[in-house]
Design an enzyme around this catalytic site. Structure first.
Site, PDB file in Angstrom:
ATOM      1  N   ASN A 210      37.377  98.721  43.844  1.00  0.00           N
ATOM      2  CA  ASN A 210      38.256  97.890  44.513  1.00  0.00           C
ATOM      3  C   ASN A 210      37.930  96.344  43.820  1.00  0.00           C
ATOM      4  O   ASN A 210      37.375  95.855  43.024  1.00  0.00           O
ATOM      5  CB  ASN A 210      38.012  97.925  45.914  1.00  0.00           C
ATOM      6  CG  ASN A 210      36.520  97.470  46.164  1.00  0.00           C
ATOM      7  OD1 ASN A 210      36.350  96.227  45.878  1.00  0.00           O
ATOM      8  ND2 ASN A 210      35.658  98.286  46.596  1.00  0.00           N
ATOM      9  N   ASP A 279      35.273 103.863  50.143  1.00  0.00           N
ATOM     10  CA  ASP A 279      35.216 104.588  51.455  1.00  0.00           C
ATOM     11  C   ASP A 279      34.905 106.299  50.991  1.00  0.00           C
ATOM     12  O   ASP A 279      34.520 107.028  51.572  1.00  0.00           O
ATOM     13  CB  ASP A 279      36.526 104.636  52.342  1.00  0.00           C
ATOM     14  CG  ASP A 279      36.501 103.393  53.068  1.00  0.00           C
ATOM     15  OD1 ASP A 279      35.233 102.814  53.373  1.00  0.00           O
ATOM     16  OD2 ASP A 279      37.511 102.683  53.206  1.00  0.00           O
ATOM     17  N   ASP A 306      28.826 105.288  55.658  1.00  0.00           N
ATOM     18  CA  ASP A 306      29.028 103.962  56.200  1.00  0.00           C
ATOM     19  C   ASP A 306      27.760 103.213  56.611  1.00  0.00           C
ATOM     20  O   ASP A 306      27.149 103.419  57.299  1.00  0.00           O
ATOM     21  CB  ASP A 306      30.022 104.330  57.657  1.00  0.00           C
ATOM     22  CG  ASP A 306      30.453 102.643  57.610  1.00  0.00           C
ATOM     23  OD1 ASP A 306      29.694 101.713  57.677  1.00  0.00           O
ATOM     24  OD2 ASP A 306      31.692 102.439  58.271  1.00  0.00           O
ATOM     25  N   ILE A 307      27.585 102.423  55.315  1.00  0.00           N
ATOM     26  CA  ILE A 307      25.915 101.933  55.282  1.00  0.00           C
ATOM     27  C   ILE A 307      25.993 100.879  56.459  1.00  0.00           C
ATOM     28  O   ILE A 307      24.931 101.126  57.067  1.00  0.00           O
ATOM     29  CB  ILE A 307      25.928 100.935  54.073  1.00  0.00           C
ATOM     30  CG1 ILE A 307      26.283 101.859  52.718  1.00  0.00           C
ATOM     31  CG2 ILE A 307      24.706 100.363  53.832  1.00  0.00           C
ATOM     32  CD1 ILE A 307      26.437 101.258  51.283  1.00  0.00           C
TER      33      ILE A 307
END
Ligand code: C5P
Length: 405
Positions: A210, A279, A306-307
């Site tokens: 990203n 994600d 999801d950290i």
């Protein structure tokens, strides 16, 4: 309020058009209670007169290394000892080069060598000069020694070009100084922070990622370190140098980031998730480069951990701070994240049109916690990071009063 009362600021002015802003800087420092002594290089006196600075600071301006009257005023050693902070604004390419190499051929550079006060530099120059490899090498040397670089900002330049090289505005410089002069906000605390993008390999040469540049996370890591904390930064692939004093661990994928965070989380008091974690990742990373034989190609993706939510769900969870990047309904989505991930504070920023936070030098943030909403207005990411550090520290101390005694 006299936020700088009792502070001795030595203001160095070097040769550049931006020197006209130094008069405002001097006046505003004094309005906040600082004692200011001004040292000008010879080149600076071509842009603004010493008389102006003398009238504003209320003291003679120093510019000569071997001034006959020095014994009656302050010589370079006295000035060097007197200062709580050395602030050079504007700092020319020439002065930055001299400082990087320890030259002492004028009063200002001699004072810098003779002083152990922290040095803050606000560069101002043409954008091509700023980006020159020699210049950046000099900046690296100074940063490695713990010098604070304030800016430069991006925008219209006196030379007619547009780019990185403008001196920060006086008020921004003063805000940096104020934030730096109230250290210890997070003294003794351990902070774990994630930054940058992650890279999810599809094959050996391709991947999903990203647009995160890592600038906000790196600026925050530096600001938290300046607030007295021990900082460990877990970073995805970025083109940034690790902030001074920060322990940086480089990783590539979301899974590596999650593993590294979980291996380090037990010792941290505060966890800040700035990373733009992918994600999803490809279900399989193939060993050889995929050939373009087929007309269409489908990728099967699987969810990444999801950290932030994992850390917040720990039995002895640290104080958790998350970021929310949204293109619409920012407050609504950010508030949802606060509750679903069960975190303490969320910083939301918009990504739309010209105000995009991606790869930009500036940003703005809306802060949401269970007590409500507040806003940090648009400014450089370095300054924003210092403001956010203050907000995080206040909230942390409010919720952890017993641990601080
Ligand atoms: O759910 P969303 O990705 O929008 O949440 C953003 C926040 O959660 C950021 O603080 C980001 O660093 C964190 N995050 C994470 N691990 C993920 C996804 C997001 O830590 N897999």
């Amino acid at each position: 309020m006299k936020e700088l009362a009792g502070k001795n600021i030595l203001l160095g002015i070097t040769g550049g058009v931006a020197a006209y802003k130094s008069a405002v800087l001097c006046r505003d420092l004094m309005r906040r209670g600082a004692e200011v002594r001004v040292v000008m290089t010879e080149a600076a006196t071509h842009f603004i007169t010493p008389l102006t600075l003398q009238a504003l600071s209320g003291h003679p301006v120093h510019s000569e290394l071997f001034a006959a009257e020095a014994g009656h005023g302050m010589d370079h050693i006295e000035l060097a000892r007197w200062a709580d902070r050395l602030l050079i604004a504007p700092a020319s390419a020439q002065t930055i080069a001299k400082l990087a190499h320890g030259e002492a051929d004028n009063l200002l550079t001699t004072i810098v060598l003779a002083s152990d006060a922290p040095l803050l530099i606000a560069p101002a120059m043409n954008n091509v000069m700023w980006e020159d490899a020699a210049m950046q090498g000099n900046v690296d040397l100074l940063l490695a020694r713990g010098v604070t670089m304030l800016g430069p900002a991006s925008g219209d330049q006196a030379c007619g070009e547009d780019g990185l090289g403008r001196m920060l505005e006086p008020l921004e410089i003063i805000e940096h100084l104020q934030l730096q002069l109230q250290p210890g906000l997070l003294a003794g605390k351990n902070i774990l922070i994630t930054a940058g993008p992650t890279w999810e390999a599809i094959d050996p040469v391709r991947g999903l990622s990203n647009r995160s540049s890592g600038k906000m996370g790196y600026a925050l890591a530096g600001a938290i370190y300046d607030a007295g904390a021990s900082v460990r930064l877990i970073s995805g692939p970025v083109h940034l140098r690790s902030p001074h004093g920060v322990d940086c661990i480089n990783i590539t994928s979301a899974q590596e980031m999650a593993d590294t965070v979980m291996a380090n989380v037990s010792i941290c008091d505060i966890f800040v998730a700035v990373a733009a974690v992918a994600d999803y990742r490809p279900a399989n990373c193939v060993k050889q480069k995929i050939k373009k034989n087929a007309e269409t190609l489908s990728l099967e993706l699987v969810r990444n951990p999801d950290i932030l939510a994992m850390v917040a769900a720990l039995e002895n969870a640290p104080f958790t701070v998350g970021f929310a990047v949204e293109t619409e309904n920012i407050i609504e989505y950010a508030t949802q994240k606060l509750t679903t991930k069960r975190i303490d504070l969320i910083a939301a920023n918009p990504v739309s049109g010209d105000n995009s936070a991606f790869d930009s030098e500036s940003n703005e943030l809306t802060l949401i916690d269970r007590n409500g909403i507040s806003h940090l207005s648009r400014c450089s990411k370095t300054l924003l990071a210092q403001k956010l550090t203050k907000e995080i520290a206040h909230r942390y101390h409010e919720t952890h009063p017993a641990k601080d005694s």
